[in-house]
Design a protein around this motif. Structure first.
Motif, PDB file in Angstrom:
ATOM      1  N   LEU A   1      12.684 -29.816  -0.078  1.00 44.43           N
ATOM      2  CA  LEU A   1      11.941 -29.303  -1.807  1.00 44.43           C
ATOM      3  C   LEU A   1      12.037 -27.753  -1.309  1.00 44.43           C
ATOM      4  CD1 LEU A   1      11.050 -31.936  -3.036  1.00 44.43           C
ATOM      5  CD2 LEU A   1      12.663 -31.251  -3.697  1.00 44.43           C
ATOM      6  N   LYS A   2      10.334 -28.349  -0.760  1.00 48.17           N
ATOM      7  CA  LYS A   2       9.174 -26.696  -0.454  1.00 48.17           C
ATOM      8  C   LYS A   2      10.088 -25.381   0.502  1.00 48.17           C
ATOM      9  CE  LYS A   2       4.944 -25.155   1.368  1.00 48.17           C
ATOM     10  NZ  LYS A   2       4.494 -25.351   2.777  1.00 48.17           N
TER      11      LYS A   2
ATOM     12  N   VAL B   1       5.204 -29.546  -7.541  1.00 47.84           N
ATOM     13  CA  VAL B   1       5.729 -30.968  -8.047  1.00 47.84           C
ATOM     14  C   VAL B   1       5.754 -31.889  -8.475  1.00 47.84           C
ATOM     15  CG1 VAL B   1       5.606 -31.674  -5.536  1.00 47.84           C
ATOM     16  CG2 VAL B   1       7.854 -31.708  -5.723  1.00 47.84           C
TER      17      VAL B   1
ATOM     18  N   LEU C   1      12.758 -28.052 -10.595  1.00 48.93           N
ATOM     19  CA  LEU C   1      11.729 -27.456  -8.843  1.00 48.93           C
ATOM     20  C   LEU C   1      12.531 -26.098  -8.879  1.00 48.93           C
ATOM     21  CD1 LEU C   1       8.666 -28.047  -7.653  1.00 48.93           C
ATOM     22  CD2 LEU C   1       9.992 -28.654  -5.693  1.00 48.93           C
TER      23      LEU C   1
END
Lengths: 435, 257
Positions: B105-106, B130, B167
């Protein structure tokens, strides 16, 4: 195959070897067998994948006296409280070793033992047989002049890891034979970390013959980290014997050097002995890693789990010859072997050859071997999230062996392995992402 | 309906997978602020459409074009499409053991931010962000530290896709059968996630076999895909008609056309 015979090139150094007449006799026996049978070649079934011409090209002459020895300090693992045992070119170096004085631990210089108590050395050092898989151990028997004997008294728990640093310092091509013996008393515990490094970049061949004997109820954790120079080659012959209720866990991290051949023979002799063998190798560039494991279940309800992972890139080559033998007495034995391999480039090659030999009913045996490339669906998933394709490949390569590295029980060794892998994998991404 | 920026314009697209022509003259125009639903029977080319737009390997564009915000989509590698704001929610999200979910995700968010000349988020900023999104998706925090989709249930995988989407805040979101295999509660959560992302700057294309997702996410346009092209377009009522009548009457229509 093995001409011009390396054995003939080696005989000249014999008169200088320590140990008196008894050892002269024993070395003659070893040499006679070696002359008769030669070193193993590709016709020997467990040696078919090894690059024999490449190995034979190494110098089989013993090194001239080592230069003033120094430890490659920055290369040492920062293992807290470690009790350090240093072998320079196969010889125990007391001055560079430290923190060995502790109750229940006895570290003996085999070089000194040869000279002072050759009879005791005869007993301590197993005499290898004529079998092809034992031939390099026989070579060490004929030529090794030193090494180390580690004894742990019964009931003793040596809490701090024993950190054995094998340093090759020769500036010229040479062979270095060494012996290593570990004897763990009943219900003792120890952790042994072996770290193979080079002080230079000469084409040194290391030949290590080693024995581990665990008495009843002993437990040993054994880490082997290889990160020699690319020109170095290493042949190791390990015999591990487990008495009843012993526990032996090994973590092999073959991440350096030019060529590694490791023969590992584990005999679970006593009832309920258990063993776990984890192995990770990276055969990139021109590196070759060729592993033989032979696990023999003799005792009832003995248990082994083998988990080997190989990564090959460039012109790297890997092999695992893994044989499990379950003998008639081993009722209720449980043995498994898994070999998973990853090829990153078209010229890389890994051969896995698992074999089962079962002589008794009522056992559980499983083995499996897979060799493949990176998963295209996984790659696309990562790239579809915006990750660079090269970084995605590196991430998946590290992910392939993440659980194995995660099981390495000492943090400094884990970190070193992570760093070696990350540095070796082309176009690596940040390594923080795995885990 | 009209007036928003043209986000995606597909013209007369023909796409082959192996020997088979899967898309056969497909055209589609999606503007900012719009939600389009693409419906169709199995094998009509729905997943090929989202796959080829996202850059999945294995397809060959035979003819036609796809323009994304004024740029030729097919000239961009898949990672660049992603960084430029295109997002594909997978029908079958891939499990990647050994790669940490939160790391992906990052890495995805920071790849996008770098691409846009924005500073990367540090671990602390990122985690705050998140966790808020996670709560909205009613996902357990423990899923962050698992391998990507590793051992996730079907519903967790789909929610993880929507989490990534929320995100990355894409300009164009392609959702490939995100509703399939979900129970009604999970469907609600996914639909809420999608609805929360609806906005004037964003376009969405929902590919679905059934119209039940459309009970919760009301589309502006509905297209029916058959034989690799859009055979009928309409408003929301078209989805209801398909629900009632099935797809066969349209297939007959194509054959006649």
């Amino acid at each position: 195959m093995n001409s011009p015979s390396p054995i003939d090139r080696m005989t000249a150094v014999r008169p200088g070897l320590p140990g008196g007449p008894a050892w002269t006799q024993r070395r003659e026996r070893a040499l006679a067998t070696l002359r008769e049978r030669g070193l193993p070649d590709r016709r020997d079934e467990n040696w078919k994948y090894l690059d024999h011409p490449r190995l034979a090209a190494y110098a089989f002459e013993t090194a001239p006296a080592a230069r003033a020895a120094a430890l490659p300090e920055p290369g040492l693992l920062p293992i807290e409280g470690a009790r350090r045992i240093v072998l320079i070119d196969g010889r125990f170096d007391a001055a560079l070793s430290n923190r060995l004085a502790t109750p229940g631990l006895e570290v003996t210089d085999l070089g000194a033992l040869f000279k002072q108590e050759p009879g005791a050395a005869l007993e301590v050092l197993r005499e290898p047989g004529a079998d092809a898989d034992d031939r390099y151990a026989l070579l060490a028997d004929a030529f090794a002049a030193g090494g180390v004997l580690i004894r742990v008294a019964q009931q003793r728990d040596i809490a701090e890891p024993l950190y054995v640093v094998h340093v090759a310092t020769a500036a010229e091509p040479a062979v270095q034979h060494a012996r290593l013996v570990v004897q763990a008393g009943a219900h003792s515990r120890l952790t042994l970390v072996e770290h193979f490094v080079s002080a230079g970049d000469a084409a040194v061949l290391g030949n290590l013959a080693a024995e581990i004997a665990l008495a009843e109820g002993a437990a040993m954790t054994h880490l082997r980290l290889h990160r020699q120079a690319p020109a170095a080659a290493q042949v190791e012959s390990w015999r591990v014997r487990l008495a009843a209720n012993c526990r032996y866990d090994q973590h092999l991290l073959a991440l350096g050097g030019g060529l590694l051949r490791s023969n590992l023979h584990v005999a679970l002799e006593g009832r309920d002995a258990a063993c776990r063998l984890d192995g990770l190798f990276l055969a990139d560039g021109e590196r070759q890693v060729d592993l033989l494991t032979r696990v023999e279940h003799h005792g009832a309800a003995t248990k082994t789990v083998q988990d080997y992972r190989g990564i090959a890139a460039g012109r790297g080559r890997g092999a695992l010859n893994g044989r499990i033998v379950v003998h008639p007495g081993a009722r209720g034995a449980d043995a498994s072997q898994s070999s998973r391999n990853l090829l990153l480039t078209p010229l890389a090659e890994i051969n896995a050859r698992p074999q089962l030999e079962i002589h008794v009913d009522d056992v559980q045996c499983r083995h499996g071997a897979t060799t493949g490339t990176l998963d295209e669906a996984q790659l696309f998933y990562l790239v579809s999230r915006g990750l660079d394709p090269a970084a995605a490949r590196a991430l998946l390569t590290l992910a392939f062996c993440q659980d194995l590295i995660g099981r390495v029980p000492l943090e400094p060794v884990r970190t070193a392995a992570q760093a070696l892998l990350a540095a070796a994998i082309p176009d690596r991404g940040p390594s923080a992402g795995t885990g | 309906m009209s007036g928003g920026e043209m986000i995606l314009e597909v013209r007369d697209l023909r796409v082959r997978a192996g020997e088979r022509l899967i898309l056969d003259g497909l055209s589609l125009a999606v503007r900012a602020g719009e939600v389009h639903a693409i419906m169709g029977p199995n094998g009509s080319g729905k997943s090929t459409l989202t796959g080829v737009l996202a850059g999945r390997p294995g397809y060959e564009v035979v003819s036609g074009s796809a323009v994304y915000r004024g740029r030729d989509l097919f000239s961009m590698p898949p990672e660049e499409r992603a960084r430029e704001g295109l997002f594909l929610a997978f029908q079958y999200p891939v499990e990647i053991p050994g790669v940490n979910n939160v790391y992906l995700l990052k890495a995805a968010l920071n790849a996008q931010r770098r691409h846009r000349g924005l500073p990367e988020l540090d671990a602390f900023e990122f985690l705050g962000l998140v966790k808020a999104k996670l709560a909205a998706m009613r996902m357990d925090e423990s899923l962050l530290n698992r391998g990507v989709n590793e051992g996730f249930s079907g519903g967790e995988k789909k929610r993880n896709e929507i989490l990534q989407m929320s995100l990355l805040e894409p300009t164009l979101a392609l959702l490939d059968e995100t509703d399939s295999g979900l129970d009604i509660d999970a469907l609600k959560v996914v639909a809420d996630g999608v609805n929360a992302l609806r906005g004037p700057a964003r376009a969405m294309v929902l590919v679905t076999h059934y119209q039940r997702l459309l009970d919760h996410v009301v589309p502006d346009r509905v297209h029916v895909l058959a034989g690799g092209r859009v055979v009928k377009s309409g408003g929301r009522e078209l989805a209801l008609e398909l629900e009632r009548r099935g797809y066969d009457w349209l297939r007959a229509g194509t054959a006649a056309a």
